[in-house]
Design an enzyme around this catalytic site. Structure first.
Site, PDB file in Angstrom:
ATOM      1  N   ASP A 117       0.824  -1.204   0.000  1.00  7.73           N
ATOM      2  CA  ASP A 117       0.000   0.000   0.000  1.00  7.73           C
ATOM      3  C   ASP A 117       0.863   1.262   0.000  1.00  7.73           C
ATOM      4  O   ASP A 117       2.006   1.252   0.469  1.00  7.73           O
ATOM      5  CB  ASP A 117      -0.915   0.014   1.227  1.00  7.73           C
ATOM      6  N   GLN A 118       0.285   2.341  -0.483  1.00  5.53           N
ATOM      7  CA  GLN A 118       1.015   3.607  -0.563  1.00  5.53           C
ATOM      8  C   GLN A 118       1.549   4.045   0.800  1.00  5.53           C
ATOM      9  O   GLN A 118       2.684   4.503   0.910  1.00  5.53           O
ATOM     10  CB  GLN A 118       0.111   4.697  -1.143  1.00  5.53           C
TER      11      GLN A 118
END
Length: 304
Positions: A120-121
């Site tokens: 995930d970012q």
């Protein structure tokens, strides 16, 4: 902006993919893939047939990777490992994404280099990148066949005293009853999912526990959803454990940093991909992140 539009010229009528192969030095499959993605147009008309012909001047959207100086933490002949900072996208979301880890990988190792998995970012930590198409296929297959062990560190709410073996099915689908466009949740109709959780250190001053999370399966948001399910959500998670309206406002970038901090107790998601362990070409590898995650956690948990 890594995606730029260039004007190319084909002096005679020919297959568009053949021209791109010669002009860019790429394979036929790569040339046809780029055409199929709408990268080629003439007089404003996007070519849709990847076996079509081209003649004269036309526009071609190409990816020219940028670099901000992020160096890999480990480099081998066939692959490299990056220690991604929180907030950096692994892969561009669209042609308007200004910068991603993909830029650094292709800038250093060339256009054949590619990411083999995603995090995930807001998750920081190790990302494994292949340096060529052959190693990309091998490494992606190794992930699918669970031949690569990933271990994460997370700071969670509350005092987790004993190890957990969480085996809860996860369902990922658009939920018409929810205002969140895509949600992952524990549901009996979901895919089998398993996460091993080991408590490492309790911090009574913040009532938080540092844990190691090792996902046996690789579902989207698996660690986040499993820890939320056992009532030890990850500090800083803006989605799981939050009010639906707040989650949507965060996703729509309508939430201020101050409000996000007040809602989640941190300025980022406190999840870190800490280690990768695998065997490649009969050689064992165990790559460990060099980042001081505990210090990063307490920095992120300080009120600004």
């Amino acid at each position: 902006m890594p995606f730029v539009t260039k004007q190319l010229h084909a002096p005679e009528r020919q297959k568009a993919f053949r021209f791109l192969m010669q002009e860019l030095g790429i394979t036929q499959s790569e040339a046809q893939r780029l055409i199929a993605k709408g990268r080629l147009s003439q007089e404003g008309v996007v070519m849709s047939n990847n076996a079509g012909y081209i003649e004269g001047s036309f526009d071609f959207i190409c990816f020219e990777p940028l670099t901000l100086g992020l160096e890999p933490t480990f480099v081998e002949k066939e692959f490299a490992v990056y220690d991604k900072p929180s907030g950096l996208l692994v892969h561009p979301q669209n042609r308007h994404t200004p910068y991603s880890l993909n830029d650094e990988i292709k800038h250093r190792f060339g256009h054949e280099a590619n990411i083999t998995h995603r995090i995930d970012q807001e998750t920081s930590g190790l990302v494994l990148a292949a340096r060529n198409k052959i190693s990309e296929r091998v490494l992606k297959m190794m992930f699918e066949e669970r031949q690569i062990t990933k271990r994460y560190l997370a700071m969670v709410k509350g005092h987790l005293k004993e190890p957990l073996d969480i085996q809860e099915p996860l369902l990922r689908r658009e939920d018409p009853s929810s205002i969140i466009r895509m949600i992952v949740r524990v549901h009996p109709e979901g895919k089998a999912s398993r996460t091993f959780i080991t408590p490492l250190q309790y911090f009574p001053e913040t009532d938080t526990t540092l844990v190691e999370a090792s996902p046996f399966t690789g579902r989207q948001h698996q660690i986040r959803v499993h820890l939320f399910h056992v009532e030890h959500p990850i500090i800083g998670d803006p989605i799981y454990g939050q009010d639906e309206n707040d989650a949507v406002r965060f996703l729509d970038r309508e939430m201020s940093l101050e409000e996000r901090f007040n809602n989640t107790c941190a300025s980022r998601l406190l999840l870190h991909a800490h280690s990768l362990e695998f065997i490649y070409n009969d050689t064992p590898y165990h790559v460990i992140s060099k980042e001081d995650f505990i210090t990063q956690c307490f920095e992120a948990m300080k009120a600004k």
